[in-house]
Design a protein around this motif. Structure first.
Motif, PDB file in Angstrom:
ATOM      1  N   UNK A   1     -81.421  51.993 -38.804  1.00 45.72           N
ATOM      2  CA  UNK A   1     -81.384  51.484 -40.179  1.00 45.72           C
ATOM      3  C   UNK A   1     -82.747  51.608 -40.860  1.00 45.72           C
ATOM      4  N   UNK A   2     -83.757  52.010 -40.092  1.00 43.41           N
ATOM      5  CA  UNK A   2     -85.089  52.200 -40.666  1.00 43.41           C
ATOM      6  C   UNK A   2     -85.264  53.646 -41.096  1.00 43.41           C
ATOM      7  N   UNK A   3     -86.303  53.888 -41.899  1.00 37.31           N
ATOM      8  CA  UNK A   3     -86.515  55.226 -42.465  1.00 37.31           C
ATOM      9  C   UNK A   3     -87.387  56.111 -41.578  1.00 37.31           C
ATOM     10  N   UNK A   4     -88.262  55.488 -40.815  1.00 39.39           N
ATOM     11  CA  UNK A   4     -89.194  56.247 -39.987  1.00 39.39           C
ATOM     12  C   UNK A   4     -89.492  55.419 -38.740  1.00 39.39           C
ATOM     13  N   UNK A   5     -89.582  56.072 -37.591  1.00 41.44           N
ATOM     14  CA  UNK A   5     -89.725  55.343 -36.330  1.00 41.44           C
ATOM     15  C   UNK A   5     -91.026  55.711 -35.639  1.00 41.44           C
ATOM     16  N   UNK A   6     -91.744  54.681 -35.202  1.00 36.73           N
ATOM     17  CA  UNK A   6     -92.878  54.855 -34.311  1.00 36.73           C
ATOM     18  C   UNK A   6     -92.411  54.452 -32.919  1.00 36.73           C
TER      19      UNK A   6
ATOM     20  N   UNK B   1     -82.292  59.686 -30.855  1.00 39.90           N
ATOM     21  CA  UNK B   1     -82.812  59.536 -32.216  1.00 39.90           C
ATOM     22  C   UNK B   1     -82.827  60.878 -32.944  1.00 39.90           C
ATOM     23  N   UNK B   2     -83.185  61.919 -32.226  1.00 43.07           N
ATOM     24  CA  UNK B   2     -83.196  63.251 -32.826  1.00 43.07           C
ATOM     25  C   UNK B   2     -81.784  63.683 -33.213  1.00 43.07           C
ATOM     26  N   UNK B   3     -80.814  63.332 -32.382  1.00 48.09           N
ATOM     27  CA  UNK B   3     -79.428  63.768 -32.620  1.00 48.09           C
ATOM     28  C   UNK B   3     -78.863  63.206 -33.916  1.00 48.09           C
ATOM     29  N   UNK B   4     -79.319  62.027 -34.326  1.00 44.86           N
ATOM     30  CA  UNK B   4     -78.825  61.438 -35.571  1.00 44.86           C
ATOM     31  C   UNK B   4     -79.817  61.623 -36.713  1.00 44.86           C
ATOM     32  N   UNK B   5     -80.722  62.589 -36.544  1.00 47.71           N
ATOM     33  CA  UNK B   5     -81.667  62.958 -37.599  1.00 47.71           C
ATOM     34  C   UNK B   5     -82.560  61.791 -38.003  1.00 47.71           C
ATOM     35  N   UNK B   6     -83.046  61.052 -37.021  1.00 45.26           N
ATOM     36  CA  UNK B   6     -83.950  59.932 -37.269  1.00 45.26           C
ATOM     37  C   UNK B   6     -85.397  60.424 -37.187  1.00 45.26           C
ATOM     38  N   UNK B   7     -86.130  60.472 -38.290  1.00 47.67           N
ATOM     39  CA  UNK B   7     -87.531  60.898 -38.243  1.00 47.67           C
ATOM     40  C   UNK B   7     -88.334  59.991 -37.312  1.00 47.67           C
ATOM     41  N   UNK B   8     -89.015  60.597 -36.354  1.00 45.38           N
ATOM     42  CA  UNK B   8     -89.692  59.819 -35.308  1.00 45.38           C
ATOM     43  C   UNK B   8     -91.035  60.451 -34.957  1.00 45.38           C
ATOM     44  N   UNK B   9     -92.017  59.598 -34.751  1.00 47.82           N
ATOM     45  CA  UNK B   9     -93.296  60.031 -34.200  1.00 47.82           C
ATOM     46  C   UNK B   9     -93.519  59.306 -32.877  1.00 47.82           C
ATOM     47  N   UNK B  10     -93.904  60.053 -31.846  1.00 47.64           N
ATOM     48  CA  UNK B  10     -94.210  59.454 -30.553  1.00 47.64           C
ATOM     49  C   UNK B  10     -95.669  59.007 -30.559  1.00 47.64           C
TER      50      UNK B  10
END
Length: 481
Positions: free
Chosen positions: A173-178, A196-205
């Motif tokens: 439900x968030x826009x960007x994930x750390x 997270x990638x599969x549902x197109x969730x922008x993420x930074x490790x």
């Protein structure tokens, strides 16, 4: 058993079967009819006594990394609204309608949301809370005015605590994930990142606490993370380890004390600034898209449930018609011709339930395609052997051969019926012709349905029920104990 036929196509098919039987009394061999009968036998396929109840209910369509713009999100909302309207059209006063429509209205407002929600997640003791505190005190005021940070419950916890699925639902439900980690990725961490990638969730490790590693170890871990994440990694030390400072005075005295280094989050703040400057609107639209697909899946589950309730009696009707035709016809090659007509008519009726409109010719094409797949998969032979195995241990009368044919025809009709139902449930628009079927998907569906219904307990119950349909009570005692 009396079976009432109300479809002119069925009557025509059965009549053709009878006519060919008469012709065969004049000719000892009609090769074309035999070949057609063998092919059509496989087209009988169809339906299950009970529908599978434990299918996933909230399956999300994957976006495959697609960049979402406003038009794409609006189009998805419109499609979701269409599913909800279809649900309203097919059932009156459905209890979920009010909530579904309310969520659609909220999605339209969501497109213009100004605040960016940043989710901070990871396992236990990776520094989520500390990082958020440091970001709030270190980021530019301009950034802080745009964003809110939302810490999730720790992932990968013991059974009985909040599930990872629930935590990931919050994350999505968030826009960007750390996504924080303290070292090289574990398998659980990697799998979660893939979800997270599969549902197109922008993420930074975020490789946090990197200061706890020696320089060469730190470089090795960081390189490994970048290779696995295609470079989308930043290193931070939100709360560095205190350092011992030693000062030598001119008189030779030495003073020592512990000093707290400043947090090292420069890479992360730079990346956040860049993302917000370049992708602020896209982040909101992408989140709206994920919520839209989740709502669409929920609405479609409700709609498919209504349709399955209507499809069940259709499949049951045709499985018993197929059983009667196969049991009563004295010519094995020709009773299949009758069931071919039954199978095609079932395709049309199930298509009507699922808003997949077929002409008679298209229905025949679909039936033939399913028959070809069932032949290649060997389902007809396997089903006949399974039914024979159940009957073998009982006292079989002279009508046993007809019983095997009838029960097998009914069983295959169930399998094909459920396969069509599951296939139709995945469709977005009406099929224009039988040649447009996705053969790989249909083949896999047939295999899955058949395998799920090969359990001996199910077959024994089904055979007994079929025999009751096919034989008078006086003969049932001899066939089924």
């Amino acid at each position: 058993m009396v079976v009432k036929l109300q479809r002119p196509i069925l009557v025509g098919g059965l009549g053709l079967s009878f006519s060919l039987w008469i012709l065969q009394s004049w000719h000892h061999s009609i090769v074309q009819v035999s070949e057609f009968g063998l092919f059509s036998a496989l087209a009988v396929g169809g339906g299950l006594w009970l529908f599978r109840q434990n299918r996933p209910k909230n399956h999300l369509e994957q976006l495959d990394g697609m960049v979402v713009d406003r038009v794409t999100a609006e189009t998805a909302i419109a499609k979701t609204e269409a599913v909800i309207n279809q649900l309203a059209q097919e059932t009156e006063n459905h209890p979920a309608l009010e909530n579904l429509r309310s969520q659609v209205a909220q999605l339209l407002l969501e497109l213009d949301r100004q605040e960016i929600k940043i989710g901070v997640t990871g396992g236990k003791s990776v520094g989520k809370s500390t990082l958020i505190q440091v970001l709030k005190s270190s980021c530019d005021k301009e950034i802080l005015q745009k964003v809110s940070f939302q810490e999730t419950a720790p992932l990968f916890r013991e059974a009985g605590e909040k599930s990872d699925a629930a935590t990931l639902a919050e994350v999505n439900k968030t826009d960007f994930v750390l996504f924080l980690t303290n070292g090289d990725l574990t398998d659980s961490e990697f799998q979660t990142l893939q979800q997270l990638k599969a549902v197109n969730q922008p993420t930074t490790l975020v490789f946090n606490k990197h200061d706890q590693y020696l320089a060469d170890e730190r470089a090795s871990v960081l390189l490994s993370l970048k290779q696995r994440m295609s470079g989308n990694v930043v290193a931070t030390a939100a709360s560095p380890i205190p350092m011992k400072v030693r000062k030598h005075e001119a008189d030779g005295a030495v003073q020592e004390w512990m000093e707290q280094p400043a947090p090292d989050i420069q890479q992360l703040t730079q990346q956040l600034s860049t993302v917000l400057a370049q992708q602020e609107k896209q982040l909101v639209w992408t989140t709206t898209m994920r919520k839209t697909l989740a709502l669409k899946a929920e609405a479609k589950n409700w709609l498919n449930g209504i349709r399955r309730d209507r499809a069940t009696p259709v499949i049951e009707q045709y499985q018993w018609i197929a059983a009667a035709a196969a049991f009563a016809n004295p010519v094995p090659a020709l009773d299949i011709l009758a069931t071919a007509a039954i199978n095609a008519q079932m395709v049309m009726d199930l298509g009507n339930v699922y808003q997949q409109k077929f002409s008679w010719e298209q229905a025949q094409t679909v039936a033939g395609t399913m028959g070809s797949l069932m032949l290649k998969l060997g389902l007809v032979e396997l089903s006949t052997k399974a039914v024979s195995t159940v009957l073998k241990s009982n006292a079989i009368t002279f009508v046993a051969g007809g019983v095997v044919q009838g029960v097998s025809a009914a069983y295959l009709t169930r399998v094909a019926g459920l396969s069509l139902v599951e296939y139709f449930e995945q469709q977005e628009v009406a099929i224009d012709s039988g040649t447009n079927l996705n053969l790989d998907k249909l083949r896999q569906t047939l295999q899955n349905v058949f395998q799920q219904n090969q359990q001996m307990a199910f077959l024994q119950g089904f055979v007994k029920q079929s025999v009751k349909r096919l034989l008078p009570e006086t003969q049932q005692v001899e066939v089924v104990k």
